[in-house]
Write a protein that holds these residues in place. Sequence first.
Motif, PDB file in Angstrom:
ATOM      1  N   ILE A   1      28.048 -28.518  20.774  1.00 50.40           N
ATOM      2  CA  ILE A   1      27.666 -27.350  21.569  1.00 50.40           C
ATOM      3  C   ILE A   1      28.763 -26.291  21.524  1.00 50.40           C
ATOM      4  CG2 ILE A   1      27.150 -26.518  23.913  1.00 50.40           C
ATOM      5  CD1 ILE A   1      25.816 -29.174  24.518  1.00 50.40           C
TER       6      ILE A   1
ATOM      7  N   ARG B   1      21.507 -21.854  22.882  1.00 48.00           N
ATOM      8  CA  ARG B   1      22.289 -22.611  21.902  1.00 48.00           C
ATOM      9  C   ARG B   1      21.898 -22.158  20.501  1.00 48.00           C
ATOM     10  NH1 ARG B   1      22.161 -28.847  24.397  1.00 48.00           N
ATOM     11  NH2 ARG B   1      22.602 -28.171  26.528  1.00 48.00           N
TER      12      ARG B   1
ATOM     13  N   GLY C   1      23.899 -37.589  33.746  1.00 46.42           N
ATOM     14  CA  GLY C   1      24.874 -38.626  34.008  1.00 46.42           C
ATOM     15  C   GLY C   1      25.873 -38.201  35.051  1.00 46.42           C
TER      16      GLY C   1
ATOM     17  N   PHE D   1      21.256 -34.131  36.241  1.00 45.38           N
ATOM     18  CA  PHE D   1      20.444 -34.169  35.017  1.00 45.38           C
ATOM     19  C   PHE D   1      19.929 -32.787  34.719  1.00 45.38           C
ATOM     20  CE2 PHE D   1      17.480 -35.057  38.552  1.00 45.38           C
ATOM     21  CZ  PHE D   1      16.546 -34.043  38.363  1.00 45.38           C
TER      22      PHE D   1
ATOM     23  N   ILE E   1      16.488 -31.155  32.554  1.00 46.19           N
ATOM     24  CA  ILE E   1      15.251 -31.406  31.820  1.00 46.19           C
ATOM     25  C   ILE E   1      14.989 -30.192  30.932  1.00 46.19           C
ATOM     26  CG2 ILE E   1      12.778 -31.843  32.074  1.00 46.19           C
ATOM     27  CD1 ILE E   1      13.397 -32.592  35.038  1.00 46.19           C
TER      28      ILE E   1
HETATM   29  P1  HAM Z   1      21.642 -31.801  27.367  1.00 45.58           P
HETATM   30  O1  HAM Z   1      21.276 -33.186  26.927  1.00 45.58           O
HETATM   31  O2  HAM Z   1      22.522 -31.036  26.478  1.00 45.58           O
HETATM   32  O3  HAM Z   1      22.300 -31.964  28.816  1.00 45.58           O
HETATM   33  O4  HAM Z   1      20.333 -30.967  27.621  1.00 45.58           O
HETATM   34  C1  HAM Z   1      19.312 -31.440  28.479  1.00 45.58           C
HETATM   35  C2  HAM Z   1      17.944 -31.222  27.877  1.00 45.58           C
HETATM   36  O5  HAM Z   1      17.780 -29.850  27.519  1.00 45.58           O
HETATM   37  C3  HAM Z   1      17.670 -31.969  26.585  1.00 45.58           C
HETATM   38  O6  HAM Z   1      17.299 -33.304  26.829  1.00 45.58           O
HETATM   39  C4  HAM Z   1      16.529 -31.157  26.008  1.00 45.58           C
HETATM   40  O7  HAM Z   1      15.296 -31.548  26.583  1.00 45.58           O
HETATM   41  C5  HAM Z   1      16.852 -29.752  26.449  1.00 45.58           C
HETATM   42  N1  HAM Z   1      17.411 -28.989  25.320  1.00 45.58           N
HETATM   43  C6  HAM Z   1      18.672 -29.005  24.849  1.00 45.58           C
HETATM   44  N2  HAM Z   1      18.802 -28.179  23.793  1.00 45.58           N
HETATM   45  C7  HAM Z   1      17.574 -27.627  23.590  1.00 45.58           C
HETATM   46  C8  HAM Z   1      17.051 -26.677  22.639  1.00 45.58           C
HETATM   47  N3  HAM Z   1      17.815 -26.112  21.708  1.00 45.58           N
HETATM   48  N4  HAM Z   1      15.731 -26.341  22.732  1.00 45.58           N
HETATM   49  C9  HAM Z   1      14.945 -26.903  23.680  1.00 45.58           C
HETATM   50  N5  HAM Z   1      15.392 -27.779  24.609  1.00 45.58           N
HETATM   51  C10 HAM Z   1      16.692 -28.149  24.558  1.00 45.58           C
HETATM   52  C11 HAM Z   1      22.750 -30.912  29.576  1.00 45.58           C
HETATM   53  O8  HAM Z   1      22.514 -29.768  29.336  1.00 45.58           O
HETATM   54  C12 HAM Z   1      23.529 -31.345  30.800  1.00 45.58           C
HETATM   55  N6  HAM Z   1      23.960 -30.130  31.515  1.00 45.58           N
HETATM   56  C13 HAM Z   1      22.680 -32.240  31.685  1.00 45.58           C
HETATM   57  C14 HAM Z   1      23.387 -32.655  32.935  1.00 45.58           C
HETATM   58  C15 HAM Z   1      23.242 -32.101  34.164  1.00 45.58           C
HETATM   59  N7  HAM Z   1      24.284 -33.623  33.036  1.00 45.58           N
HETATM   60  C16 HAM Z   1      24.705 -33.679  34.295  1.00 45.58           C
HETATM   61  N8  HAM Z   1      24.090 -32.742  34.982  1.00 45.58           N
END
Ligand code: HAM
Length: 426
Positions: free
Chosen positions: A60, A112, A284, A303, A305
């Motif tokens: 990222i 991103r 997490g 989390f 979504i």
């Molecule tokens: P992450 O796994 O990077 O976690 O993103 C969470 C969700 O965002 C992914 O499972 C996916 O569904 C969605 N996502 C990520 N990138 C894309 C993309 N380019 N296009 C569409 N959907 C996407 C986080 O962002 C952490 N902040 C989660 C977290 C919150 N951990 C602790 N608190």
Amino acid sequence: MKYRAVKGTRDLLPPETDRFADAEATARRVFESYGYGEVRTPCLETTELFARSVGETTDIVHKEMYTFSDRKGRSLTLRPENTAGVVRAVIENGIAAGPMPLRLWYEGPQFRYERPQAGRYREFRQIGAELFGVPGPAAEVEILTMLFAFLEALGFRALTVAVNSVGTAQSREAFGKALQAYLRPRSSGFGEDDRRKLDENPLRLFDSKDPAVRAALEGSPRTLDFLDPESLRHHETVRRLLGDARLLFRDEPSLVRGLDYYTRTVFEVVSTELGAQDAILGGGRYDNLVESLGGPPLAAIGFAIGEDRLLQAAPRRSPDRALLLVLPQSPEDVDEALRLAAELRAGVRGSVEVDLLARGFRRGMARGNALFEEASARGLDREKIFAVLLGPREREGGTVTVKRLSSGDQETVPRASVAGWFEGRA
Ligand code: HAM
């Protein structure tokens, strides 16, 4: 066409926007029922914030951020995720030092620079929640129970959550060293980027899609073998409590998540409804992040979504809304049509639309039939689609003509009792 949406971004239009709004309203309802309040943080943050939290060597930060200098030369970044911004906000606004637990949820766009494909966009939306101040496993139970209450409210039934523990900073380091030792002799087929990861941050190799890396990782050390006794006990209790709560989880020893701030519990939900980009959500615990960004020591878990993927996989709701098309035959009937529509709106669960251009019954009905064909995509119940006709005949008789589109049946209804006529019908 001269102007196009930027690559990897897209427009959301009705009726798709209805589904997004519906998911967001459901999130608000469910999360508020657990005591979570909504937080909205800026899309723009200082670049440093993400480098320090998500991690300099993660995909990222390393290659996916929209980073630019503003007019004063400050390095700013469009947020690639929302946790770092929420943590900054709770520290900056003094609430990290306030009463605990602190419960927050959010919804909004993230950015991103990834290669766009189905389910992967450069601008996408996340719905997320963060819980601060609870070091014990009760936090995992609340966060995951709430998450599943939300998913079930959207109609998901058979989803399971994959869980693992990455331990503390120390156990991660020990695990990383063991991983390096295991992979170095197996890394001859690795590309340049994965070789860099092997040196700088070997856990990030679990994010790689390269078959050479995936093959090398087969049989590699597992995070659980490196946990300190305290983290191991925490993990065992989390698993027991999730079982007690009847939450469908499975152990996923290779789950490490693509962001560096995690400690102990990590989790992810994937859907078989989706293609290669099958992660609907991830999250997490991140017990060190608040302190490392300048706040007090404060346990945290959350989390996010991916809303776009969530809706791609979510069951369609059975359409239940009504649509009343009020059709003035000529411009003289428009005033009365507007008055009638205003009366009807008060009692109808759905929409009441007036043909403001008064194009006549024939063209009005043609639009009605077109909407009837698209009913389910628009969330409309076909049995609740009606045309309400107002013309000279109705004006003279003090009536309106009501036509049900599903059967073609029509009825003359006294003007004074139209609103009552629709009770129980729309
Ligand atoms: P992450 O796994 O990077 O976690 O993103 C969470 C969700 O965002 C992914 O499972 C996916 O569904 C969605 N996502 C990520 N990138 C894309 C993309 N380019 N296009 C569409 N959907 C996407 C986080 O962002 C952490 N902040 C989660 C977290 C919150 N951990 C602790 N608190």
